[in-house]
Design a protein around this motif. Sequence first.
Motif, PDB file in Angstrom:
ATOM      1  N   ASP A 221       1.003  -0.874  -0.079  1.00 29.43           N
ATOM      2  CA  ASP A 221       0.131   0.020  -0.500  1.00 29.43           C
ATOM      3  C   ASP A 221       0.890   1.273  -0.502  1.00 29.43           C
ATOM      4  OD1 ASP A 221      -2.176  -1.858   0.179  1.00 29.43           O
ATOM      5  OD2 ASP A 221      -2.953  -0.869   1.693  1.00 29.43           O
ATOM      6  N   GLY A 222       2.115   1.034   0.593  1.00 30.18           N
ATOM      7  CA  GLY A 222       3.338   2.325   0.960  1.00 30.18           C
ATOM      8  C   GLY A 222       3.311   2.697  -0.637  1.00 30.18           C
ATOM      9  N   ALA A 223       3.961   1.426  -1.019  1.00 30.18           N
ATOM     10  CA  ALA A 223       4.358   1.575  -2.579  1.00 30.18           C
ATOM     11  C   ALA A 223       3.446   2.179  -3.547  1.00 30.18           C
ATOM     12  CB  ALA A 223       4.950   0.840  -3.042  1.00 30.18           C
ATOM     13  N   LEU A 224       2.109   1.826  -3.464  1.00 27.73           N
ATOM     14  CA  LEU A 224       1.016   2.333  -4.441  1.00 27.73           C
ATOM     15  C   LEU A 224       0.631   3.991  -4.013  1.00 27.73           C
ATOM     16  CD1 LEU A 224      -1.282  -1.058  -4.124  1.00 27.73           C
ATOM     17  CD2 LEU A 224       0.028  -0.103  -6.262  1.00 27.73           C
ATOM     18  N   ILE A 225       0.750   4.588  -3.088  1.00 28.06           N
ATOM     19  CA  ILE A 225      -0.159   5.585  -2.411  1.00 28.06           C
ATOM     20  C   ILE A 225       1.612   6.650  -2.688  1.00 28.06           C
ATOM     21  CG2 ILE A 225      -0.253   7.191  -0.920  1.00 28.06           C
ATOM     22  CD1 ILE A 225      -1.160   4.914   0.793  1.00 28.06           C
TER      23      ILE A 225
ATOM     24  N   GLU B 274      -8.530  11.710   4.467  1.00 29.82           N
ATOM     25  CA  GLU B 274      -9.703  10.799   5.799  1.00 29.82           C
ATOM     26  C   GLU B 274     -10.781  10.798   5.192  1.00 29.82           C
ATOM     27  OE1 GLU B 274      -8.561   9.883   9.099  1.00 29.82           O
ATOM     28  OE2 GLU B 274      -6.548  10.336   8.086  1.00 29.82           O
ATOM     29  N   PRO B 275     -11.840   9.653   5.399  1.00 33.50           N
ATOM     30  CA  PRO B 275     -12.771   9.582   4.668  1.00 33.50           C
ATOM     31  C   PRO B 275     -13.842   9.844   5.611  1.00 33.50           C
ATOM     32  CG  PRO B 275     -11.994   7.245   5.981  1.00 33.50           C
ATOM     33  CD  PRO B 275     -10.823   8.314   6.182  1.00 33.50           C
ATOM     34  N   LEU B 276     -15.166  10.545   5.177  1.00 35.14           N
ATOM     35  CA  LEU B 276     -16.331  11.880   5.612  1.00 35.14           C
ATOM     36  C   LEU B 276     -16.992  10.691   5.906  1.00 35.14           C
ATOM     37  CD1 LEU B 276     -15.092  14.883   4.169  1.00 35.14           C
ATOM     38  CD2 LEU B 276     -14.447  13.891   6.039  1.00 35.14           C
ATOM     39  N   GLN B 277     -17.926  10.765   6.871  1.00 34.04           N
ATOM     40  CA  GLN B 277     -19.259   9.799   6.524  1.00 34.04           C
ATOM     41  C   GLN B 277     -20.492  10.888   6.390  1.00 34.04           C
ATOM     42  OE1 GLN B 277     -19.503   6.653   7.585  1.00 34.04           O
ATOM     43  NE2 GLN B 277     -17.306   6.432   7.811  1.00 34.04           N
TER      44      GLN B 277
ATOM     45  N   ASP C 292     -13.309   3.264   4.435  1.00 33.54           N
ATOM     46  CA  ASP C 292     -12.372   4.093   5.059  1.00 33.54           C
ATOM     47  C   ASP C 292     -10.635   2.991   4.628  1.00 33.54           C
ATOM     48  OD1 ASP C 292     -13.402   4.965   7.031  1.00 33.54           O
ATOM     49  OD2 ASP C 292     -13.193   2.488   7.735  1.00 33.54           O
ATOM     50  N   ASP C 293     -10.844   2.498   2.878  1.00 30.52           N
ATOM     51  CA  ASP C 293      -9.314   2.413   2.423  1.00 30.52           C
ATOM     52  C   ASP C 293      -9.067   2.931   1.643  1.00 30.52           C
ATOM     53  OD1 ASP C 293      -7.770   1.045   0.716  1.00 30.52           O
ATOM     54  OD2 ASP C 293      -9.326  -0.845  -0.105  1.00 30.52           O
ATOM     55  N   ARG C 294      -8.309   4.052   2.772  1.00 28.03           N
ATOM     56  CA  ARG C 294      -7.378   4.489   1.895  1.00 28.03           C
ATOM     57  C   ARG C 294      -6.680   4.703   0.477  1.00 28.03           C
ATOM     58  NH1 ARG C 294      -8.055   4.953   6.948  1.00 28.03           N
ATOM     59  NH2 ARG C 294      -8.542   6.778   8.685  1.00 28.03           N
ATOM     60  N   THR C 295      -5.561   3.600   0.870  1.00 31.81           N
ATOM     61  CA  THR C 295      -5.317   2.874  -0.193  1.00 31.81           C
ATOM     62  C   THR C 295      -5.730   3.302  -1.747  1.00 31.81           C
ATOM     63  OG1 THR C 295      -3.367   1.945   1.027  1.00 31.81           O
ATOM     64  CG2 THR C 295      -3.111   1.547  -1.230  1.00 31.81           C
ATOM     65  N   HIS C 296      -7.009   2.862  -1.547  1.00 31.01           N
ATOM     66  CA  HIS C 296      -7.770   2.460  -2.758  1.00 31.01           C
ATOM     67  C   HIS C 296      -8.224   4.127  -3.226  1.00 31.01           C
ATOM     68  CE1 HIS C 296     -11.894  -0.415  -4.593  1.00 31.01           C
ATOM     69  NE2 HIS C 296     -10.579   0.903  -5.344  1.00 31.01           N
ATOM     70  N   LEU C 297      -7.985   4.813  -2.232  1.00 30.81           N
ATOM     71  CA  LEU C 297      -8.616   6.483  -2.953  1.00 30.81           C
ATOM     72  C   LEU C 297      -7.737   7.000  -3.429  1.00 30.81           C
ATOM     73  CD1 LEU C 297     -10.512   8.768  -2.473  1.00 30.81           C
ATOM     74  CD2 LEU C 297      -9.251   9.525  -0.188  1.00 30.81           C
ATOM     75  N   TRP C 298      -6.539   6.549  -2.925  1.00 29.97           N
ATOM     76  CA  TRP C 298      -5.334   7.450  -3.895  1.00 29.97           C
ATOM     77  C   TRP C 298      -4.910   6.435  -5.628  1.00 29.97           C
ATOM     78  CZ3 TRP C 298      -2.016  10.937  -3.041  1.00 29.97           C
ATOM     79  CH2 TRP C 298      -2.162  11.571  -1.422  1.00 29.97           C
ATOM     80  N   LEU C 299      -5.877   4.859  -5.607  1.00 31.69           N
ATOM     81  CA  LEU C 299      -5.700   4.471  -6.485  1.00 31.69           C
ATOM     82  C   LEU C 299      -6.762   5.146  -7.337  1.00 31.69           C
ATOM     83  CD1 LEU C 299      -5.681   0.513  -5.663  1.00 31.69           C
ATOM     84  CD2 LEU C 299      -3.521   2.000  -6.248  1.00 31.69           C
ATOM     85  N   GLU C 300      -8.212   5.342  -6.513  1.00 27.93           N
ATOM     86  CA  GLU C 300      -9.007   6.983  -7.648  1.00 27.93           C
ATOM     87  C   GLU C 300      -8.668   7.685  -8.286  1.00 27.93           C
ATOM     88  OE1 GLU C 300     -10.929   4.884  -8.772  1.00 27.93           O
ATOM     89  OE2 GLU C 300     -10.944   3.081  -7.881  1.00 27.93           O
TER      90      GLU C 300
END
Length: 243
Positions: A143-147, A197-200, A173-181
């Motif tokens: 995940d760190g490499a992806l971000i 940070e994810p927001l509700q 809550d999947d922060r890495t997937h957010l960066w992929l998007e």
Amino acid sequence: MAFYSIGDVAERCGINPVTLRAWQRRYELLKPKRTEGGHRQFDEEDIQRIEEIKRWIESGVSVGKVKALLEENEVNLQDGSASRQEEMMSIIRQARPAKLRAVITELGRKHPVEAVIDQIILPVRQRLDLDLMTAHSMKSLFDGALIDYASSCLAASRKKAGRDTLLLSWANDDRTHLWLEAWRLSQRSWHVDVLSEPLQSPRPELFPGQHIFLWTGSALTANQQEQMSHWLAQGYDVSFHAG
């Protein structure tokens, strides 16, 4: 799904409309939809393809050869996705961050972002969640490499023509997937800033005048659809990003 006129796409991608028409008519590189009045309509996938065409031409390939290269590239990655997944799993298990970064960079440079994310990266992340041989720290390494790579792509995209946007994670809550998007959007001529940070309960009113993509990782719930309709009715420039 959002659609854009040829003028909007030309401005966003930094390409003359005459060139876009030639890519469609003469070289069959693009297949935009048409309105009832016959006007071209481009979606995000069309814009991503335009960026791929630009990369090939900027690397010295003549426009007449681009179509074959795009098709060959797509077939090669589809045929080799399983072996690429195995290669990445092996590197992760061996905890080789430099090699991991090199492989991710190679994939990002040679193949469309959609295929890399959907056919290789996301399946590998799913396998890591289920793989008893892989410690949780190994997924964190991946995940760190992806971000790291995604953030470099965002920075590079800002040097080209494009439109500014904010990307927000809505109840995911999947922060890495957010960066992929974010990486995916950056290859569609968006200059992306990420709220990590994810927001509700997102509040578009905090970002007046800015375009906002809201990402959930899944289809909108009934409540979310209602909220989106409310924001749009209020005039906020918000879109739902499904990846």
